[in-house]
Write an enzyme that holds these catalytic residues in place. Structure first.
Site, PDB file in Angstrom:
ATOM      1  CG  HIS A  22      -0.099  -0.444   2.192  1.00  0.00           C
ATOM      2  ND1 HIS A  22       0.649   1.365   3.187  1.00  0.00           N
ATOM      3  CD2 HIS A  22      -0.470  -1.294   3.177  1.00  0.00           C
ATOM      4  CE1 HIS A  22       1.047   0.855   4.315  1.00  0.00           C
ATOM      5  NE2 HIS A  22       0.861  -0.420   4.622  1.00  0.00           N
ATOM      6  CG  HIS A  25       3.959  -1.240   2.295  1.00  0.00           C
ATOM      7  ND1 HIS A  25       2.684  -2.030   1.937  1.00  0.00           N
ATOM      8  CD2 HIS A  25       3.933  -1.961   3.559  1.00  0.00           C
ATOM      9  CE1 HIS A  25       2.552  -2.695   3.496  1.00  0.00           C
ATOM     10  NE2 HIS A  25       3.657  -2.790   4.027  1.00  0.00           N
ATOM     11  CB  CYS A 130       1.132 -10.940  21.744  1.00  0.00           C
ATOM     12  SG  CYS A 130       0.089 -10.390  20.224  1.00  0.00           S
ATOM     13  CB  CYS A 133       3.695  -9.539  18.838  1.00  0.00           C
ATOM     14  SG  CYS A 133       2.929  -7.811  19.499  1.00  0.00           S
ATOM     15  CB  CYS A 148      -1.065  -7.276  22.121  1.00  0.00           C
ATOM     16  SG  CYS A 148       0.072  -6.681  20.963  1.00  0.00           S
ATOM     17  CG  HIS A 151      -1.527  -8.068  17.266  1.00  0.00           C
ATOM     18  ND1 HIS A 151      -0.469  -7.516  17.854  1.00  0.00           N
ATOM     19  CD2 HIS A 151      -1.480  -7.510  16.347  1.00  0.00           C
ATOM     20  CE1 HIS A 151       0.605  -7.315  16.238  1.00  0.00           C
ATOM     21  NE2 HIS A 151       0.263  -7.396  15.785  1.00  0.00           N
ATOM     22  CE  LYS A 299       1.465   1.818  10.639  1.00  0.00           C
ATOM     23  NZ  LYS A 299       2.549   0.705  11.442  1.00  0.00           N
ATOM     24  CE  LYS A 302      -5.714  -7.018   3.793  1.00  0.00           C
ATOM     25  NZ  LYS A 302      -5.123  -8.242   3.894  1.00  0.00           N
TER      26      LYS A 302
HETATM   27  O1  ME8 Z   1       7.571  -4.741   9.963  1.00  0.00           O
HETATM   28  N1  ME8 Z   1       2.896   4.667   7.034  1.00  0.00           N
HETATM   29  O2  ME8 Z   1       6.791  -4.842   8.164  1.00  0.00           O
HETATM   30  P1  ME8 Z   1       5.717  -4.177   7.368  1.00  0.00           P
HETATM   31  C1  ME8 Z   1       4.122   5.102   6.564  1.00  0.00           C
HETATM   32  N2  ME8 Z   1       8.778  -7.025   7.570  1.00  0.00           N
HETATM   33  N3  ME8 Z   1       4.949   3.294   5.991  1.00  0.00           N
HETATM   34  C2  ME8 Z   1       4.349   2.690   6.371  1.00  0.00           C
HETATM   35  C3  ME8 Z   1       2.547   2.237   7.419  1.00  0.00           C
HETATM   36  C4  ME8 Z   1       1.939   3.743   7.359  1.00  0.00           C
HETATM   37  N4  ME8 Z   1       1.198   3.917   7.226  1.00  0.00           N
HETATM   38  N5  ME8 Z   1       2.746   1.016   7.330  1.00  0.00           N
HETATM   39  C5  ME8 Z   1       3.551   0.587   6.302  1.00  0.00           C
HETATM   40  C6  ME8 Z   1       6.960  -5.309   8.446  1.00  0.00           C
HETATM   41  N6  ME8 Z   1       4.583   0.941   6.168  1.00  0.00           N
HETATM   42  C7  ME8 Z   1       8.586  -6.354   8.564  1.00  0.00           C
HETATM   43  C8  ME8 Z   1       9.962  -5.653   8.547  1.00  0.00           C
HETATM   44  S1  ME8 Z   1      12.907  -5.377   8.447  1.00  0.00           S
HETATM   45  C9  ME8 Z   1      13.786  -6.073   8.396  1.00  0.00           C
HETATM   46  C10 ME8 Z   1      11.271  -6.217   8.688  1.00  0.00           C
HETATM   47  C11 ME8 Z   1       6.060   0.945   5.677  1.00  0.00           C
HETATM   48  O3  ME8 Z   1       5.067  -5.155   5.444  1.00  0.00           O
HETATM   49  C12 ME8 Z   1       7.170   1.728   6.651  1.00  0.00           C
HETATM   50  O4  ME8 Z   1       8.262   1.424   5.942  1.00  0.00           O
HETATM   51  O5  ME8 Z   1       4.996  -4.510   8.687  1.00  0.00           O
HETATM   52  C13 ME8 Z   1       7.533   0.840   8.232  1.00  0.00           C
HETATM   53  O6  ME8 Z   1       8.226   0.467   8.776  1.00  0.00           O
HETATM   54  C14 ME8 Z   1       7.287  -1.271   7.374  1.00  0.00           C
HETATM   55  O7  ME8 Z   1       6.073  -0.592   5.899  1.00  0.00           O
HETATM   56  C15 ME8 Z   1       6.367  -2.194   8.246  1.00  0.00           C
HETATM   57  O8  ME8 Z   1       5.751  -3.189   6.667  1.00  0.00           O
END
Ligand code: ME8
Length: 634
Positions: A22, A25, A130, A133, A148, A151, A299, A302
């Site tokens: 989205h 990301h 959790c 988490c 939590c 969540h 925020k 998903k």
């Molecule tokens: O946490 N606003 O993956 P994830 C801004 N797999 N950035 C956002 C956002 C938002 N509303 N939502 C997501 C994970 N992001 C782990 C990471 S790294 C070694 C492992 C972006 O799919 C932002 O970069 O939940 C956030 O840190 C990341 O997506 C989280 O992606």
């Protein structure tokens, strides 16, 4: 310059494959892409890594819900991420997947090394787990109902034998590293971490019994377990550059930069540097942390179902427009609100009105009066030197601010020069010079403008790569780097110029306008006070062009403006909290021209600017296309 300074290694987080990409990301990935492009233009050897995080309980559960095998499911979503980045024109060098064999081998190498160094111990632990988490929670991580906090679900009591990593051993080293090297930007996130480090660090459980969670990388020293998903994921930053066997990895690692959002600060600021230290590797250079994209103050995520699809936006309005909005609208480190109205407003005012117009007008005049060839310079006048000074100052500020990740301010500075360019062309009026037989003077002005446009396009290449490329092509400048950004002899005399199609055509849209009474109900016509046409005609509303703006000292709301209407007049306006003086220069606004002059805080005001005020703040009323200062509004 030392060798390390000429390489630039930059990463995004690896995203979970339990949902499709989205706008959140896309933001991180586009920012990293912009930085990678910027450093390439500066002549650095850049390595840009992104990818997907594919292990863990959450992903296994989602696959089961969809009736797919875990591998089938992760293949599908990893492909969707890769395709999104390709469709958005992201210039990543490597897309790492945690289910790839080379990544698994690196994770097992790290686990074995740390095991042999005696960093892990086995223990029986009972705690509150959790599943969201995918870890045990401490009491501080529960809300007052025992749920939590992240969540909003009750954790489950679990008693398990597992492997643990003693983080506490490294706490004082980590504090010192954070204070001495100052690697986390913006600094308030570093302070948040330092605060967490005031108290002893609980041991990190790095394993999960296979019997409970089979979808992970097996511990090389105990086949009854797989490793914790975060332990696996963080190591992507090493496996992605070939650690430990490909010698290239170390040349990149010395200048490693990670970009993340604040949700994953703790694993990146605590677990990751400690893992590296325990391995005997230097920590990263910088961790850049941004805020969240919000929709209606929540925020974008998903789980809340309020996500915006970046591909849809880019298909509808263009990749560059999406990139511009993301860089311009979020102050790095802080949250920002997304709305389609704001997206279109930004597009129309900055890209269509200011930048697109400037390019089209300049190139059109060269096509029309100079046969589509860059005219020669004749004698430069004071106003031409002044213009160059404004452009040079803005470009230098922009580059400095961009490098410091102050993207929105960098763009604001650059736009000040872009707006000033429109003022320069209006004031010098090259079309008038032509008509009055002074083609050499018109040529000088247009060549000066073409060179400034080249500087803007080059400066903007990391943010607007496609349109910059087109503009440089229209100017026959070719593939140049930052070394020629302020070269006023480029484009060369006689080079072909074509205006092409407008790069950022205006988008007409209807803003949502609310008209409610104090009970929140729609007001009827009867409830509003009605004016006769004669009364309305008494209002002298005109277009004014702001040519000067400054804050009035000792006030925080007031600006002193000089406005062409068409005569120059001074207006005091209470908009300082919404507009920086630099943002206003060159803007056309609507003014009430027949207000009795009055003194405000001792400063004479000869008129009033019209603006709307809604829940998002204040917005000036501006004409839909460029008009003439002093034109009457009816
Ligand atoms: O946490 N606003 O993956 P994830 C801004 N797999 N950035 C956002 C956002 C938002 N509303 N939502 C997501 C994970 N992001 C782990 C990471 S790294 C070694 C492992 C972006 O799919 C932002 O970069 O939940 C956030 O840190 C990341 O997506 C989280 O992606």
């Amino acid at each position: 310059m030392r060798g390390v300074d000429r390489v630039f290694y930059i990463t995004t987080p690896i995203y979970y494959v339990n949902s499709y990409p989205h706008l959140g990301h896309a933001y991180t990935t586009i920012i990293v892409d912009g930085l990678a492009r910027y450093y390439r233009l500066k002549g650095y050897k850049v390595y840009f890594l992104t990818g997907t995080d594919e292990h863990g309980d959450k992903i296994l559960k989602t696959a089961e819900e969809r009736g797919k095998s875990a591998q089938e499911f992760v293949d599908e979503i990893a492909q969707a991420f890769r395709k999104t980045w390709d469709d958005l024109g992201i210039t990543y060098d490597n897309f790492i997947r945690t289910t790839a064999e080379n990544h698994k081998a690196t994770v097992q190498y790290v686990l074995q090394t740390l095991y042999e160094k005696g960093e892990f111990y086995i223990d029986e632990y009972e705690g509150l787990y959790c599943y969201g988490c995918e870890r045990f929670l401490t009491s501080k991580e529960l809300d007052d109902k025992g749920l939590c906090k992240d969540h909003q679900k009750p954790p489950v009591k679990l008693r398990e034998k597992n492997y643990f990593f003693n983080l506490e051993k490294y706490r004082s080293w980590l504090r010192e590293f954070l204070l001495k090297e100052d690697p986390i930007y913006p600094r308030f996130y570093r302070d948040e971490v330092l605060n967490l480090l005031e108290e002893p660090l609980p041991p990190l459980c790095i394993s999960r019994p296979k019997s409970r969670l089979p979808w992970g990388i097996e511990l090389p020293f105990d086949s009854n377990y797989v490793t914790y998903v975060w332990f696996d994921a963080l190591i992507n930053y090493l496996s992605g550059i070939g650690f430990p066997h490909n010698p290239l990895w170390s040349s990149y690692w010395v200048n490693a930069h990670h970009v993340i959002a604040k949700d994953i600060l703790k694993p990146h600021a605590i677990y990751w540097p400690i893992m590296l230290r325990a391995l005997g590797l230097p920590p990263y250079r910088k961790l850049y942390v941004h805020g969240y994209w919000l929709v209606d103050s929540l925020k974008m995520s998903k789980s809340l179902g309020n996500v915006v699809d970046p591909l849809e936006l880019s298909k509808q309005y263009g990749r560059d427009s999406l990139r511009y909005f993301l860089f311009r609208e979020m102050a790095f480190g802080y949250d920002a609100e997304f709305s389609i109205d704001q997206f279109l407003r930004r597009y129309n005012s900055d890209l269509a009105n200011d930048y697109g117009n400037l390019i089209y007008r300049t190139f059109n005049l060269i096509e029309k009066y100079f046969d589509g060839k860059v005219p020669p310079y004749s004698e430069l006048k004071e106003e031409d030197y002044k213009y160059r000074e404004v452009v040079e100052e803005a470009i230098n500020k922009y580059l400095r601010l961009f490098e410091g990740l102050f993207f929105h301010q960098a763009l604001e500075e650059l736009w000040q020069a872009i707006r000033y360019s429109n003022v320069y062309i209006d004031h010098t009026a090259p079309w008038k010079e032509i008509k009055e037989g002074r083609a050499d003077r018109a040529g000088t002005i247009l060549r000066n403008l073409s060179s400034a446009i080249k500087a803007f396009a080059l400066a903007l290449r990391p943010i607007l790569p496609e349109s910059s490329e087109k503009i440089l092509e229209f100017l026959s400048v070719g593939n140049v780097d930052y070394s020629v950004i302020l070269n006023w002899d480029l484009p060369k005399e006689g080079a072909s110029v074509s205006k092409g199609a407008p790069l950022f055509p205006r988008i007409e849209f209807r803003e949502k306008v609310e008209s409610k009474n104090s009970q929140g109900e729609e007001k009827s016509h009867m409830e509003r006070e009605l004016l006769s046409i004669e009364e309305f005609r008494k209002w002298d509303l005109r277009i004014g062009k702001i040519v000067f703006a400054e804050k009035i000292e000792g006030t925080d709301k007031l600006l002193r403006l000089e406005v062409l209407c068409p005569e120059r007049r001074q207006i005091v306006s209470g908009i300082a909290q919404y507009y920086a003086p630099s943002e206003l220069i060159g803007r056309e606004v609507v003014i009430v021209a027949n207000l009795k002059p009055a003194k405000i805080r001792g400063v004479l005001s000869e008129g009033m600017l019209l603006a709307v005020h809604d829940e998002k703040g204040l917005a000036l009323i501006i004409p839909e296309r460029e008009t003439t200062p002093g034109a009457k509004i009816s």
